[in-house]
Design a protein around this motif. Structure first.
Motif, mmCIF file in Angstrom:
data_model
loop_
_atom_site.group_PDB
_atom_site.id
_atom_site.type_symbol
_atom_site.label_atom_id
_atom_site.label_comp_id
_atom_site.label_asym_id
_atom_site.label_seq_id
_atom_site.Cartn_x
_atom_site.Cartn_y
_atom_site.Cartn_z
ATOM 1 N N LEU A 62 10.093 32.187 63.197
ATOM 2 C CA LEU A 62 10.395 31.044 62.352
ATOM 3 C C LEU A 62 9.460 29.930 62.767
ATOM 4 C CD1 LEU A 62 13.004 32.832 62.492
ATOM 5 C CD2 LEU A 62 14.252 30.770 61.954
ATOM 6 N N VAL A 111 10.205 31.902 57.433
ATOM 7 C CA VAL A 111 10.520 33.134 58.151
ATOM 8 C C VAL A 111 9.378 34.104 57.890
ATOM 9 C CG1 VAL A 111 12.138 35.058 58.422
ATOM 10 C CG2 VAL A 111 13.000 32.767 57.835
ATOM 11 N N ALA A 155 14.357 29.458 56.326
ATOM 12 C CA ALA A 155 15.513 29.150 57.165
ATOM 13 C C ALA A 155 15.680 27.641 57.220
ATOM 14 C CB ALA A 155 15.322 29.713 58.576
ATOM 15 N N ALA A 212 19.608 31.123 56.495
ATOM 16 C CA ALA A 212 18.350 31.869 56.442
ATOM 17 C C ALA A 212 18.444 32.820 55.262
ATOM 18 C CB ALA A 212 18.091 32.634 57.737
ATOM 19 N N ALA A 271 16.708 36.279 61.947
ATOM 20 C CA ALA A 271 16.426 34.858 61.728
ATOM 21 C C ALA A 271 17.635 34.010 62.109
ATOM 22 C CB ALA A 271 16.034 34.618 60.272
#
Length: 182
Positions: free
Chosen positions: A9, A63, A74, A90, A106
């Protein structure tokens, strides 16, 4: 950058804005469950220019899978440093990439970051009640379904209920320690 086992991320870059507007505008991006309102593209660009979409009120992260391909979005929002609480989400925007554990990873990366590096004591998520897959992901990570906000979400011409899920630091740390036991 936050790293999981299957995803990374990272903050949005200027070159991500066109991708983000295009992907979030597709009906398949959020399915029937999670309408997502970015606002107008120019408004998004102004917010990006002002704070990079990285603020206490709202942080948006791209992501990526481990190859560096953008697969989702996210967010961390409603951070309350006094109560030490935040809400996360997410979404894997490409339907062909769903069901591969990317969304789970995530969410796991967001939770770990907020508990370990931000010192929060509670993480929340709001999920449309019909989104069984997202609810299952969060329950697998230790979130408890705490209640329903009736008619909280308006999408596709009708009102929908939203399930509130929460995870406390104590619960998460017990699960994390237990998962390390051999």
């Amino acid at each position: 950058m936050l790293a999981g086992t299957a995803v990374r991320l990272r903050p949005l870059r200027a070159e991500d804005l066109d991708w983000l507007v295009a992907e979030c505008g597709k009906p398949s991006a959020f399915g029937e469950f999670e309408p997502f309102f970015l606002g107008e593209a120019e408004s998004l660009r102004r917010r990006f220019d002002a704070d990079g979409l990285l603020s206490e009120e709202l942080t948006r992260l791209v992501v990526e899978d481990l190859s560096g391909r953008r697969v989702g979005l996210a967010s961390i929002e409603s951070v309350d440093l006094h109560s030490r609480v935040a809400r996360i989400s997410a979404t894997i925007l490409d339907p062909s990439e769903r069901g591969k554990g990317l969304g789970t990873d995530a969410h796991r990366a967001l939770v770990s970051y907020l508990f370990l590096h931000r010192g929060l004591l509670r993480v929340e998520a709001f999920v449309a009640s019909g989104n069984r897959a997202a609810r299952a992901v969060l329950r697998r990570l230790g979130f408890a379904e705490e209640g329903v906000l009736r008619g909280r979400l308006f999408a596709h011409g009708q009102r929908h209920d939203v399930v509130v899920l929460g995870l406390l630091y104590e619960e998460w740390s017990r699960r994390s320690v237990a998962s390390l036991a051999i």
